[in-house]
Write an enzyme that holds these catalytic residues in place. Structure first.
Site, PDB file in Angstrom:
ATOM      1  N   LYS A  98      -9.696  -2.006  51.628  1.00 30.09           N
ATOM      2  CA  LYS A  98      -9.301  -0.467  51.400  1.00 30.09           C
ATOM      3  C   LYS A  98      -8.035  -0.024  51.348  1.00 30.09           C
ATOM      4  CE  LYS A  98     -11.987   2.851  49.895  1.00 30.09           C
ATOM      5  NZ  LYS A  98     -13.294   2.883  49.233  1.00 30.09           N
ATOM      6  N   GLN A 146     -16.531  -1.436  54.225  1.00 29.04           N
ATOM      7  CA  GLN A 146     -16.630  -2.259  53.117  1.00 29.04           C
ATOM      8  C   GLN A 146     -16.773  -3.907  53.188  1.00 29.04           C
ATOM      9  OE1 GLN A 146     -15.248  -0.184  50.294  1.00 29.04           O
ATOM     10  NE2 GLN A 146     -16.400  -1.626  49.009  1.00 29.04           N
ATOM     11  N   LYS A 181     -11.849  -6.805  48.400  1.00 24.94           N
ATOM     12  CA  LYS A 181     -12.098  -6.080  47.406  1.00 24.94           C
ATOM     13  C   LYS A 181     -12.675  -4.740  47.853  1.00 24.94           C
ATOM     14  CE  LYS A 181     -13.578  -5.022  43.133  1.00 24.94           C
ATOM     15  NZ  LYS A 181     -12.716  -3.790  43.075  1.00 24.94           N
ATOM     16  N   ASN A 223     -17.191  11.677  40.753  1.00 28.74           N
ATOM     17  CA  ASN A 223     -17.711  10.536  40.216  1.00 28.74           C
ATOM     18  C   ASN A 223     -19.198  10.127  40.627  1.00 28.74           C
ATOM     19  OD1 ASN A 223     -18.130   7.132  40.727  1.00 28.74           O
ATOM     20  ND2 ASN A 223     -17.462   7.730  38.320  1.00 28.74           N
ATOM     21  N   THR A 264     -22.167   3.754  41.037  1.00 28.35           N
ATOM     22  CA  THR A 264     -22.327   4.165  42.387  1.00 28.35           C
ATOM     23  C   THR A 264     -23.566   5.170  42.589  1.00 28.35           C
ATOM     24  OG1 THR A 264     -19.995   3.805  42.829  1.00 28.35           O
ATOM     25  CG2 THR A 264     -21.331   4.883  44.552  1.00 28.35           C
ATOM     26  N   GLY A 284     -11.330   2.386  42.287  1.00 31.80           N
ATOM     27  CA  GLY A 284     -11.188   3.668  42.411  1.00 31.80           C
ATOM     28  C   GLY A 284     -11.865   4.150  43.789  1.00 31.80           C
ATOM     29  N   ASP A 285     -11.511   5.357  44.240  1.00 25.44           N
ATOM     30  CA  ASP A 285     -12.319   6.002  45.349  1.00 25.44           C
ATOM     31  C   ASP A 285     -11.847   7.550  45.157  1.00 25.44           C
ATOM     32  OD1 ASP A 285     -14.012   5.533  48.025  1.00 25.44           O
ATOM     33  OD2 ASP A 285     -12.499   7.056  48.368  1.00 25.44           O
ATOM     34  N   LYS A 319     -20.810  -3.827  53.431  1.00 27.75           N
ATOM     35  CA  LYS A 319     -21.254  -3.467  52.135  1.00 27.75           C
ATOM     36  C   LYS A 319     -21.248  -4.580  51.031  1.00 27.75           C
ATOM     37  CE  LYS A 319     -19.484   0.452  50.679  1.00 27.75           C
ATOM     38  NZ  LYS A 319     -18.820   1.607  49.934  1.00 27.75           N
TER      39      LYS A 319
HETATM   40  P1  NDP Z   1     -13.894  11.830  43.538  1.00 26.29           P
HETATM   41  O1  NDP Z   1     -12.739  11.904  43.704  1.00 26.29           O
HETATM   42  O2  NDP Z   1     -14.616  11.506  42.019  1.00 26.29           O
HETATM   43  O3  NDP Z   1     -14.937  13.197  44.161  1.00 26.29           O
HETATM   44  C1  NDP Z   1     -14.946  13.448  45.392  1.00 26.29           C
HETATM   45  C2  NDP Z   1     -15.615  14.922  45.536  1.00 26.29           C
HETATM   46  O4  NDP Z   1     -15.821  15.001  46.863  1.00 26.29           O
HETATM   47  C3  NDP Z   1     -15.162  15.896  44.639  1.00 26.29           C
HETATM   48  O5  NDP Z   1     -16.013  16.958  44.374  1.00 26.29           O
HETATM   49  C4  NDP Z   1     -14.178  16.565  46.014  1.00 26.29           C
HETATM   50  O6  NDP Z   1     -13.914  18.028  45.910  1.00 26.29           O
HETATM   51  C5  NDP Z   1     -14.899  16.257  47.037  1.00 26.29           C
HETATM   52  N1  NDP Z   1     -14.330  16.196  48.310  1.00 26.29           N
HETATM   53  C6  NDP Z   1     -13.489  15.005  48.753  1.00 26.29           C
HETATM   54  N2  NDP Z   1     -13.004  15.486  49.951  1.00 26.29           N
HETATM   55  C7  NDP Z   1     -13.429  16.433  50.431  1.00 26.29           C
HETATM   56  C8  NDP Z   1     -13.478  17.122  51.479  1.00 26.29           C
HETATM   57  N3  NDP Z   1     -12.630  16.528  52.554  1.00 26.29           N
HETATM   58  N4  NDP Z   1     -14.169  18.217  51.880  1.00 26.29           N
HETATM   59  C9  NDP Z   1     -15.118  18.708  50.787  1.00 26.29           C
HETATM   60  N5  NDP Z   1     -15.239  18.034  49.594  1.00 26.29           N
HETATM   61  C10 NDP Z   1     -14.489  16.963  49.489  1.00 26.29           C
HETATM   62  O7  NDP Z   1     -14.598  10.901  44.590  1.00 26.29           O
HETATM   63  P2  NDP Z   1     -15.701  10.017  44.528  1.00 26.29           P
HETATM   64  O8  NDP Z   1     -17.045  10.637  43.832  1.00 26.29           O
HETATM   65  O9  NDP Z   1     -15.560   8.427  43.703  1.00 26.29           O
HETATM   66  O10 NDP Z   1     -16.000   9.515  45.930  1.00 26.29           O
HETATM   67  C11 NDP Z   1     -17.074  10.282  46.567  1.00 26.29           C
HETATM   68  C12 NDP Z   1     -17.459   9.638  48.006  1.00 26.29           C
HETATM   69  O11 NDP Z   1     -18.086   8.260  47.421  1.00 26.29           O
HETATM   70  C13 NDP Z   1     -16.363   8.979  48.826  1.00 26.29           C
HETATM   71  O12 NDP Z   1     -16.884   9.000  50.209  1.00 26.29           O
HETATM   72  C14 NDP Z   1     -16.076   7.639  48.364  1.00 26.29           C
HETATM   73  O13 NDP Z   1     -15.523   6.934  49.361  1.00 26.29           O
HETATM   74  C15 NDP Z   1     -17.426   7.112  48.098  1.00 26.29           C
HETATM   75  N6  NDP Z   1     -17.782   6.233  47.163  1.00 26.29           N
HETATM   76  C16 NDP Z   1     -17.202   6.094  45.965  1.00 26.29           C
HETATM   77  C17 NDP Z   1     -17.602   4.969  45.071  1.00 26.29           C
HETATM   78  C18 NDP Z   1     -17.077   4.989  43.744  1.00 26.29           C
HETATM   79  O14 NDP Z   1     -17.098   4.083  43.116  1.00 26.29           O
HETATM   80  N7  NDP Z   1     -16.186   5.846  43.435  1.00 26.29           N
HETATM   81  C19 NDP Z   1     -18.260   3.798  45.488  1.00 26.29           C
HETATM   82  C20 NDP Z   1     -18.901   4.088  47.086  1.00 26.29           C
HETATM   83  C21 NDP Z   1     -18.677   5.213  47.752  1.00 26.29           C
HETATM   84  P3  NDP Z   1     -12.392  18.510  45.369  1.00 26.29           P
HETATM   85  O15 NDP Z   1     -12.251  17.929  44.047  1.00 26.29           O
HETATM   86  O16 NDP Z   1     -12.599  19.974  45.657  1.00 26.29           O
HETATM   87  O17 NDP Z   1     -11.206  17.630  46.429  1.00 26.29           O
HETATM   88  O1  2IT Z   2     -16.505   2.583  48.619  1.00 23.25           O
HETATM   89  C1  2IT Z   2     -16.429   1.888  47.655  1.00 23.25           C
HETATM   90  O2  2IT Z   2     -17.334   0.765  47.549  1.00 23.25           O
HETATM   91  C2  2IT Z   2     -15.566   1.917  46.616  1.00 23.25           C
HETATM   92  N1  2IT Z   2     -14.743   2.920  46.436  1.00 23.25           N
HETATM   93  C3  2IT Z   2     -15.739   1.057  45.157  1.00 23.25           C
HETATM   94  C4  2IT Z   2     -14.986  -0.267  45.584  1.00 23.25           C
HETATM   95  C5  2IT Z   2     -14.809  -1.073  44.376  1.00 23.25           C
HETATM   96  O3  2IT Z   2     -14.131  -2.055  44.486  1.00 23.25           O
HETATM   97  O4  2IT Z   2     -15.434  -0.777  43.394  1.00 23.25           O
END
Ligand code: NDP
Ligand code: 2IT
Length: 450
Positions: A125, A110, A89, A239, A208, A164-165, A113
């Protein structure tokens, strides 16, 4: 040389070119000494040598035709890291920086986690170096179809369940789900983060970000502190960041920053979530647009950041929530946060703090919620989505949100009690790592030499 040091040396030699993966391995193994020193069974069973190698890595080319009729080729991956506790997952990331090293660091984190969630899921992943920025909806759909065409035979609701991520949200999950269904003729919970119309769970979008704030509340309560009226800084504008900001505001805190890859916003009146959603979820625009819509906001472009620093972490705050990407808080950022009175760092992103930054938090004795614990709310509600799909039922928002609160509380309690058990009561990183590792490793031993 100790078992941990020998393993670190072996991994560093073998994967010297995978900096992010090595960082994640050092972060985890570096905290396991108290457990491994008193439990020879892990060395006897070669658990470290096994746990640092993915059970399976799938790599494929993704040729696809864009909306101008040109053929493009990307690289796709799925790292099925560990299935000791349940089906693989973990999310899919679409970003030009995606490499095997990035996905191995994410997959490795992961494993632990998902163990902390207590929900019987293994770690994985995947993703691609495809860059979704500035692409048409048609390009996104075609790319998602091409990606799933190569991935579908390796996944399934009891085999591997992606989500997603970065760069993969509800729209992309929908396109991939449609493709999986066409290819397999199966309507089943093979992906999470789906739309509510075809098996998605209420509160998965929020999980998240909300979960990260719930985790911070648990940490703060241990020092009789709360978030009401407190200035907070958040990085990212996707997100995780959006729903972290939303929950902070619901609790009466004042989040004053967000950021994307081009720049940051400082909004002295507090981030307006409705404007943020309009800019990022509806218009898919840059944060300069947020500043246009909010007179109280100041926009700082990346090129104007203080030397070598991230603007967001120079803003004084009570609590900081890094929610953008890996290594976005370095040692100098951490020192500045602490100097400005920050009392709590709760990680929404994966591995947002460098190893040096983490040492600063621990050295200063501030509350530190490590990513694998603090951001586990997303994958946990993904597992609740799998459970609902398996039973063909839908739970209410409050039902899922209440379960999320309970899960985050349990994760905090596990990490905190394990930290005490091993003599480092304030070190939630050590507590989370040992608690998760112990479960995964014990399950591996009981399942033989696979
Ligand atoms: P999104 O794609 O929705 O948003 C990512 C955000 O981070 C955007 O604002 C993006 O800006 C910015 N960003 C991405 N890469 C860079 C970079 N190299 N430098 C600066 N800014 C950056 O992703 P999420 O919100 O889903 O994910 C954000 C973090 O949370 C990641 O580390 C992800 O692994 C983690 N995460 C996500 C989960 C989920 O459920 N979605 C669960 C647990 C962890 P821009 O649009 O300009 O690229
Ligand atoms: O980093 C993470 O935990 C995620 N991007 C979510 C993974 C998931 O299976 O919902």
């Amino acid at each position: 040389m100790s078992y941990i040091d020998r393993t670190l040396e072996m991994v560093s030699k073998r994967y010297y070119y995978q900096a992010e993966f090595l960082q994640a391995v050092k972060e985890v193994l570096g905290t396991l000494r108290p457990l491994l020193d008193s439990n020879p069974k892990y060395e006897k069973n070669h658990i470290l040598e096994r746990i640092v190698e993915p059970e399976r890595s799938i790599k494929f080319r993704i040729p696809w035709t864009n909306d101008k009729g040109e053929l493009e080729v990307n690289r796709g991956y799925r790292i099925q890291f560990n299935s000791a506790l349940g089906p693989y997952k973990g999310g899919l990331r679409f970003h030009p920086s995606v490499t095997p090293s990035i996905l191995k660091f994410l997959g490795f984190e992961q494993i632990f986690k998902n163990a902390l969630s207590g929900l019987s899921i293994g770690g994985a992943k995947g993703g691609s170096d495809f860059d979704p920025h500035g692409r048409s909806d048609v390009d996104i759909m075609r790319f998602c179809q091409a990606f799933m065409l190569r991935l579908y035979e390796y996944i399934g609701p009891t085999i591997d369940v992606p989500a997603g991520d970065i760069g993969v949200g509800g729209r992309e999950v929908g396109f991939m789900y449609g493709t999986y269904k066409q290819l397999t003729h199966k309507y089943e919970g093979v992906l999470t983060g789906k739309n509510l119309l075809f098996g998605g769970s209420l509160a998965r979008t929020e999980a998240t970000g909300y979960g990260n704030v719930y985790f911070a509340l648990n940490m703060l309560a241990s020092r009789n502190l709360g978030l009401e009226g407190k200035v907070c800084t958040v990085s990212g504008a996707g997100n995780v960041a959006t729903y972290c900001v939303e929950k902070l505001q619901q609790l009466g805190a004042k989040p004053v920053t967000v950021s994307d890859s081009r720049g940051s916003i400082y909004d002295k009146d507090g981030i307006d979530v409705a404007v943020l959603k309009q800019v990022k979820e509806v218009e898919h625009a840059s944060l300069t647009r947020y500043a246009e819509l909010r007179p109280s906001a100041q926009y700082v472009a990346v090129k104007d950041y203080p030397e070598g620093r991230h603007f967001v972490w120079t803003v004084p705050c009570f609590a900081a929530f890094p929610c953008a990407t890996q290594n976005e808080v370095n040692e100098a950022d951490a020192k500045e946060l602490i100097k400005n009175g920050c009392q709590c760092v709760s990680e929404g992103a994966n591995m947002p703090s460098t190893l040096e930054a983490i040492q600063q938090y621990l050295g200063a004795g501030i509350l530190y919620g490590p990513a694998k614990a603090a951001n586990a709310g997303g994958v946990s509600v993904s597992q609740l989505e799998m459970a609902q799909n398996a039973h063909m039922v839908h739970w209410t928002f409050d039902e899922v949100d209440n379960r999320l609160k309970g899960i985050m509380h349990n994760i905090y309690t596990r990490a905190s009690e394990t930290a005490k058990e091993f003599g480092s009561p304030d070190n939630l990183l050590l507590g989370a790592n040992i608690s998760a590792f112990r479960e995964v490793a014990d399950a591996m031993i009981l399942q033989g030499d696979y």
